[in-house]
Design a protein around this motif. Structure first.
Motif, short mmCIF file in Angstrom:
data_model
loop_
_atom_site.label_atom_id
_atom_site.label_comp_id
_atom_site.label_asym_id
_atom_site.label_seq_id
_atom_site.Cartn_x
_atom_site.Cartn_y
_atom_site.Cartn_z
N ILE A 130 0.83 -0.98 0.37
CA ILE A 130 -0.40 0.30 0.16
C ILE A 130 0.81 1.02 -0.11
CG2 ILE A 130 -1.99 0.91 0.95
CD1 ILE A 130 -2.35 -2.00 0.14
N SER A 131 1.96 1.55 -0.84
CA SER A 131 2.81 2.42 -0.79
C SER A 131 1.96 3.58 -1.81
CB SER A 131 4.29 1.79 -0.91
OG SER A 131 3.88 1.25 -2.90
N HIS A 132 1.77 3.77 -2.36
CA HIS A 132 0.84 4.10 -3.70
C HIS A 132 -0.18 4.48 -3.45
CE1 HIS A 132 2.10 7.36 -6.61
NE2 HIS A 132 1.12 6.69 -7.84
N VAL A 133 -0.92 5.90 -3.48
CA VAL A 133 -2.24 6.24 -3.90
C VAL A 133 -2.63 7.48 -5.01
CG1 VAL A 133 -2.05 8.07 -2.55
CG2 VAL A 133 -4.84 6.75 -2.56
N GLY A 134 -3.88 7.50 -5.82
CA GLY A 134 -4.50 8.11 -6.38
C GLY A 134 -5.58 8.60 -6.54
N LEU A 135 -6.00 9.56 -7.10
CA LEU A 135 -7.78 9.59 -6.78
C LEU A 135 -8.42 9.40 -8.22
CD1 LEU A 135 -9.24 12.07 -4.76
CD2 LEU A 135 -9.51 13.52 -6.79
N TYR A 136 -8.92 8.91 -7.77
CA TYR A 136 -10.23 8.37 -8.90
C TYR A 136 -10.97 8.95 -9.88
CZ TYR A 136 -12.51 4.50 -11.90
OH TYR A 136 -13.23 4.56 -13.05
N ILE A 137 -10.76 9.29 -11.38
CA ILE A 137 -11.77 10.72 -11.91
C ILE A 137 -12.97 10.16 -12.77
CG2 ILE A 137 -9.75 12.24 -11.13
CD1 ILE A 137 -8.72 11.48 -14.28
N GLY A 138 -13.02 8.84 -12.87
CA GLY A 138 -13.62 7.86 -13.72
C GLY A 138 -13.42 7.50 -14.90
N ASN A 139 -13.68 6.68 -16.17
CA ASN A 139 -13.61 5.97 -16.85
C ASN A 139 -11.87 5.89 -16.92
OD1 ASN A 139 -15.37 7.35 -18.60
ND2 ASN A 139 -14.49 8.95 -18.29
N GLY A 140 -11.55 4.49 -15.86
CA GLY A 140 -10.30 3.85 -15.77
C GLY A 140 -9.47 4.16 -15.60
N MET A 141 -9.61 5.57 -14.79
CA MET A 141 -8.24 7.11 -14.77
C MET A 141 -8.18 7.61 -13.63
SD MET A 141 -7.21 6.42 -18.44
CE MET A 141 -6.01 8.07 -18.00
N MET A 142 -7.23 7.82 -13.62
CA MET A 142 -7.06 8.25 -11.59
C MET A 142 -5.94 9.58 -11.68
SD MET A 142 -4.03 5.81 -9.89
CE MET A 142 -2.59 5.60 -11.01
N ILE A 143 -5.88 10.44 -10.76
CA ILE A 143 -5.00 11.95 -11.39
C ILE A 143 -3.82 11.39 -10.30
CG2 ILE A 143 -4.66 14.10 -10.40
CD1 ILE A 143 -7.27 14.66 -11.69
N HIS A 144 -2.57 11.52 -10.14
CA HIS A 144 -1.82 11.12 -8.96
C HIS A 144 -0.59 11.81 -8.85
CE1 HIS A 144 0.84 8.10 -10.97
NE2 HIS A 144 0.28 9.08 -11.73
N ALA A 145 0.30 11.57 -7.86
CA ALA A 145 0.94 12.31 -8.14
C ALA A 145 2.23 11.18 -8.40
CB ALA A 145 1.92 12.82 -6.75
#
Length: 357
Positions: free
Chosen positions: A318-333
Motif C-alpha cells: 500500500i505504498s502508492h495512492v491516486g484519486l479516481y476520476i472515472g473511466n478507468g483513470m486517476m490523477i496521482h503524484a
C-alpha cells in the motif's frame, strides 16, 4: 668456444620489487572484481534499466510513506509534550499558591508569639475571648491541614506529569531517529536511481523515462502543465457522486502538472498521499497522512464500485495512492522527477480502494 652456462637468476629488490608486487595485487583484484577476463559489467538494456529504476523509485516511495508516518508520529508526540508542559506549568503555579497559603498560616502563628494553642486558650481573660480564640485556632488548623493535604496531592500530580513528559520525550527521540533513518533511505534510493540514469545513453534514458513524465526542471514543469491540460480536455469527465467528491476531483484537476516532491503536502508540490490528502481537505474531509492509513479512512469498496473521488491504492505494501476520476483513470503524484498527472488505474498493481466519508 662460447660459454653455454645458464644465466644467473636476478632477485628483485627495492622499488623494483614493490612495483612488481603492486602489479600482482592489482591483477588479482581485477580478476576478483570483474572475473577472469577483467571486463566491467555489460551495459544494461533499456528494459533492464527501466525495471531497476522503477524498483528504486518504488522503494523510495515506500520509504517516503514510512517517513511521512514517522513525521506525523513525531508531530503528535511533540503536541502531547507541549500539552504536558503547559499542564505542568499550571500545576506548579497552583503548588506555589498552596505554599504561599501555608506561609500565611505560619506567619499568623508567628505573630501570635509562637505560644502553644492550648496555652493560648488557657490564658484567655474571658469566656468570649476563649471562644473567639478557639474558633480562630480551629479554622487555622483546618486550613493548615487542608493546605498540607493539597500540597502533597499537587506534588504527586506534578511528579506524575514529569514522568509522563519524560516518557514522551523518549518516544520523541525514537520517532526522530526513525524519521532520519527513513529520510536516508529515500535519499539513497533516489541517488541510486539517478546514478543508473546518468550511466545510460540519451536514447536509453528517454526510453526509461517514457512513462515517467516531465523532469523537475522549470521548463519540464511548464511542459508538464501543458500536457496535463491537454489530457484533461481530451478526457470526457465523469460525474462525481456528491458535492464533496466533486470538489476533491476539481482540486485534483487544478493540480495537474505540479511537481512531485517526496514528503510534500502542497500547495506547490506533493507526494502521492500528500496530494490525495490535500484534495479531500479542499472538500472539508481530513484524511490521515500516509497511504497505509488513508486506505482505512472511509468505506472500503471493490474496483467495480469505483466512482470519481474514490482513493485507489497500489502495490502489496500500500505504498502508492491516486484519486479516481472515472473511466478507468486517476490523477496521482507519481514519483520524483514527475508531475501530478492523469494515468490509467491499471498502470500499477491494484491493491484496494476507499471512499472517504
Amino acid at each position: 668456444m662460447a660459454s653455454h652456462r645458464k644465466p644467473k637468476e636476478r632477485t628483485l629488490t627495492g622499488s623494483t620489487a614493490r612495483t612488481a608486487a603492486t602489479l600482482a595485487i592489482a591483477g588479482a583484484a581485477s580478476v576478483t572484481m570483474f572475473g577472469e577476463t577483467g571486463h566491467a559489467e555489460p551495459r544494461l538494456t533499456a528494459s533492464e534499466a527501466k525495471a531497476r529504476v522503477d524498483r528504486l523509485y518504488q522503494e523510495a516511495e515506500e520509504a517516503t510513506e514510512r517517513y511521512n508516518g514517522a513525521k506525523e508520529k513525531a508531530g503528535t508526540v511533540q503536541h502531547r509534550i507541549d500539552d504536558l508542559q503547559d499542564e505542568l506549568a499550571r500545576r506548579t503555579e497552583r503548588l506555589n499558591r498552596t505554599r504561599d497559603g501555608l506561609g500565611s498560616i505560619a506567619t499568623a502563628q508567628y505573630r501570635s508569639g509562637g505560644v502553644d494553642p492550648a496555652m493560648q486558650l488557657a490564658l484567655a481573660s474571658s469566656p468570649d475571648q476563649y471562644l473567639e480564640r478557639a474558633g480562630l485556632l480551629d479554622r487555622m488548623s483546618s486550613r493548615q491541614n487542608a493546605a498540607l493535604h493539597a500540597l502533597g496531592s499537587q506534588r504527586r500530580e506534578i511528579e506524575q506529569l514529569r514522568t509522563e513528559a519524560g516518557t514522551e520525550l523518549g518516544e520523541l527521540r525514537r520517532s526522530r531517529a526513525e524519521l532520519a533513518r527513513h529520510k536516508r533511505t529515500v535519499q539513497e534510493r533516489l541517488a541510486a536511481a539517478q546514478r543508473l540514469l546518468d550511466g545510460l545513453t540519451a536514447g536509453q534514458r528517454a526510453a526509461v523515462l517514457a512513462d515517467g513524465g516531465q523532469g523537475a526542471t522549470r521548463s519540464g514543469y511548464r511542459a508538464g502543465r501543458a500536457v496535463a491540460a491537454g489530457s484533461r480536455s481530451a478526457l470526457a469527465p465523469a460525474v462525481a457522486p456528491n458535492a464533496r467528491a466533486a470538489r476533491a476531483v476539481s482540486f485534483a484537476y487544478d493540480s495537474l502538472g505540479l511537481p512531485y516532491v517526496w514528503g510534500a503536502t502542497g500547495p506547490s508540490s506533493y507526494d502521492c498521499s500528500g496530494f490525495t490528502q490535500a484534495a479531500w481537505r479542499s472538500a472539508g474531509v481530513e484524511l490521515p497522512r500516509t497511504t497505509y492509513t488513508q486506505i482505512n479512512a472511509g468505506n472500503r469498496i471493490s474496483r467495480s464500485e469505483l466512482e470519481p473521488g474514490d482513493l485507489v491504492f497500489f502495490y502489496s505494501g500500500i505504498s502508492h495512492v491516486g484519486l479516481y476520476i472515472g473511466n478507468g483513470m486517476m490523477i496521482h503524484a507519481p514519483r520524483t522527477g514527475d508531475v501530478v498527472k492523469i494515468a490509467p488505474v491499471d498502470q500499477m498493481p491494484f491493491a484496494g480502494a476507499t471512499r472517504p466519508a
